[in-house]
Write a protein that holds these residues in place. Structure first.
Motif, PDB file in Angstrom:
ATOM      1  N   ILE A   1       0.976  -1.344   0.038  1.00 32.50           N
ATOM      2  CA  ILE A   1       0.098  -0.033  -0.150  1.00 32.50           C
ATOM      3  C   ILE A   1       0.850   1.318  -0.052  1.00 32.50           C
ATOM      4  O   ILE A   1       0.296   2.376  -0.281  1.00 32.50           O
ATOM      5  N   ALA A   2       2.164   1.110   0.169  1.00 33.00           N
ATOM      6  CA  ALA A   2       3.029   2.246   0.191  1.00 33.00           C
ATOM      7  C   ALA A   2       4.616   1.827  -0.024  1.00 33.00           C
ATOM      8  O   ALA A   2       4.716   0.690   0.341  1.00 33.00           O
ATOM      9  N   GLN A   3       5.314   2.542  -0.675  1.00 29.95           N
ATOM     10  CA  GLN A   3       6.496   2.210  -0.842  1.00 29.95           C
ATOM     11  C   GLN A   3       7.523   3.423  -1.050  1.00 29.95           C
ATOM     12  O   GLN A   3       7.088   4.430  -1.356  1.00 29.95           O
ATOM     13  N   GLN A   4       8.718   3.524  -0.653  1.00 33.66           N
ATOM     14  CA  GLN A   4       9.901   4.644  -0.700  1.00 33.66           C
ATOM     15  C   GLN A   4      10.945   3.980  -1.449  1.00 33.66           C
ATOM     16  O   GLN A   4      11.467   3.107  -0.991  1.00 33.66           O
ATOM     17  N   GLU A   5      11.319   4.600  -2.405  1.00 32.87           N
ATOM     18  CA  GLU A   5      12.572   4.302  -3.045  1.00 32.87           C
ATOM     19  C   GLU A   5      13.881   4.468  -2.216  1.00 32.87           C
ATOM     20  O   GLU A   5      13.975   5.148  -1.397  1.00 32.87           O
ATOM     21  N   ALA A   6      14.811   3.607  -2.568  1.00 36.68           N
ATOM     22  CA  ALA A   6      16.053   3.939  -1.899  1.00 36.68           C
ATOM     23  C   ALA A   6      16.736   5.404  -2.464  1.00 36.68           C
ATOM     24  O   ALA A   6      16.390   5.780  -3.531  1.00 36.68           O
ATOM     25  N   PRO A   7      17.456   5.906  -1.536  1.00 38.35           N
ATOM     26  CA  PRO A   7      18.109   7.021  -1.976  1.00 38.35           C
ATOM     27  C   PRO A   7      19.036   7.158  -3.017  1.00 38.35           C
ATOM     28  O   PRO A   7      19.136   8.232  -3.773  1.00 38.35           O
ATOM     29  N   SER A   8      19.841   6.124  -3.250  1.00 45.12           N
ATOM     30  CA  SER A   8      20.573   6.255  -4.301  1.00 45.12           C
ATOM     31  C   SER A   8      20.016   5.438  -5.352  1.00 45.12           C
ATOM     32  O   SER A   8      18.868   4.867  -5.544  1.00 45.12           O
ATOM     33  N   TYR A   9      20.740   5.250  -6.579  1.00 43.10           N
ATOM     34  CA  TYR A   9      20.426   4.329  -7.731  1.00 43.10           C
ATOM     35  C   TYR A   9      20.047   2.874  -7.386  1.00 43.10           C
ATOM     36  O   TYR A   9      19.873   2.262  -8.558  1.00 43.10           O
ATOM     37  N   TRP A  10      20.691   2.323  -6.457  1.00 44.59           N
ATOM     38  CA  TRP A  10      20.605   1.036  -6.125  1.00 44.59           C
ATOM     39  C   TRP A  10      19.405   0.538  -5.227  1.00 44.59           C
ATOM     40  O   TRP A  10      19.525   1.397  -3.966  1.00 44.59           O
TER      41      TRP A  10
END
Length: 263
Positions: free
Chosen positions: A118-127
């Motif tokens: 229901i929610a997601q947050q990307e990693a701050p870097s490109y990996w």
């Protein structure tokens, strides 16, 4: 004399709601005869309505001739305002968690037979390993699914598995699986190699409601970042996930992590 209240009644709906409310208040289910007796109705009155509730997934047959509520109503409620509120609480905490762990993170709930992101947050870097919001993941072979099951009583685990994979799902996993769920509950988190992606570990902790049951699973698909020496190791990442899940649990009304007050 017919009143306006009587004129607009829907008898069939009344019967269905009467059955749902009755089954919600009993453990172990009831037979059709017991339902009819408690509601003061005939078998013929209830048969078609009960069959419809079974076909629509709100009621399940258990132990041959008994009927019990499934978690479908719970799943519908999860999609209502409380879930949107949970996401609003979780978003800044998940953003902070992603920044401190250098990993992607996701929030998963149980909904009508599936574990749903229901929610997601990307990693701050490109990996990072990200899963799209709305994706359905397995209850049986994912960290999120294990946590959602582990922090539920055994009867609810069985219903969740039945909704997820049919009546045989609980028998398919066997007693060792339930023992593993108990271990997860005792230690407070799951850490397991991903069954879907090599080199990824599923790290997951529960977001608990006031009743101590899992409202959601907060999960990080952990990858070892060899090019980022500042990234926390897996043990530290587990601690950070647990701390964030506890903060979110307190926002959801749970007492988890609170210091006891002096008498």
């Amino acid at each position: 004399m017919e009143t306006s209240k009587d004129r607009y009644r829907a008898p069939a709906l009344d019967k269905g709601l009467d059955m749902l409310e009755l089954l919600a208040g009993v453990d172990g289910g009831l037979t059709q005869a017991e339902i009819a007796k408690r509601l003061g109705r005939s078998h013929n009155e209830l048969y078609r309505m009960l069959d419809t509730l079974v076909r629509r997934g709100y009621v399940a047959r258990i132990d041959g001739d008994r009927y019990a509520l499934t978690l479908k109503l719970f799943g519908l409620a999860q999609l209502h305002i409380p879930v949107r509120r949970l996401v609003s609480y979780a978003t800044p905490l998940m953003r902070e968690l992603a920044a401190t762990t250098h990993q992607a993170t996701q929030l998963v709930v149980f909904d009508r037979g599936s574990a749903v992101v229901i929610a997601q947050q990307e990693a701050p870097s490109y990996w990072g390993i990200s899963i799209r919001v709305g994706s359905h993941v397995s209850l049986i072979d994912t960290g999120s699914g294990h946590v959602l099951l582990a922090f539920r009583p055994q009867d609810e685990r069985l219903m969740m598995l039945a909704e997820s994979g049919g009546d045989g799902a609980a028998q398919d996993v066997g007693p060792d699986f339930f023992a593993e769920l108990d271990q997860i509950r005792d230690r407070g988190y799951e850490m397991m190699p991903s069954a879907q992606t090599a080199g990824v570990f599923n790290l997951s902790a529960p977001v608990l409601g006031p009743d101590g049951k899992a409202l959601a699973a907060l999960t990080v698909p952990y990858i070892h970042l060899v090019n980022d020496p500042a990234a926390p190791d897996i043990a530290r990442t587990v601690k950070l996930i647990q701390e964030t899940a506890e903060r979110l649990s307190r926002l959801a009304g749970s007492d988890v992590g609170k210091e006891p007050q002096d008498a």
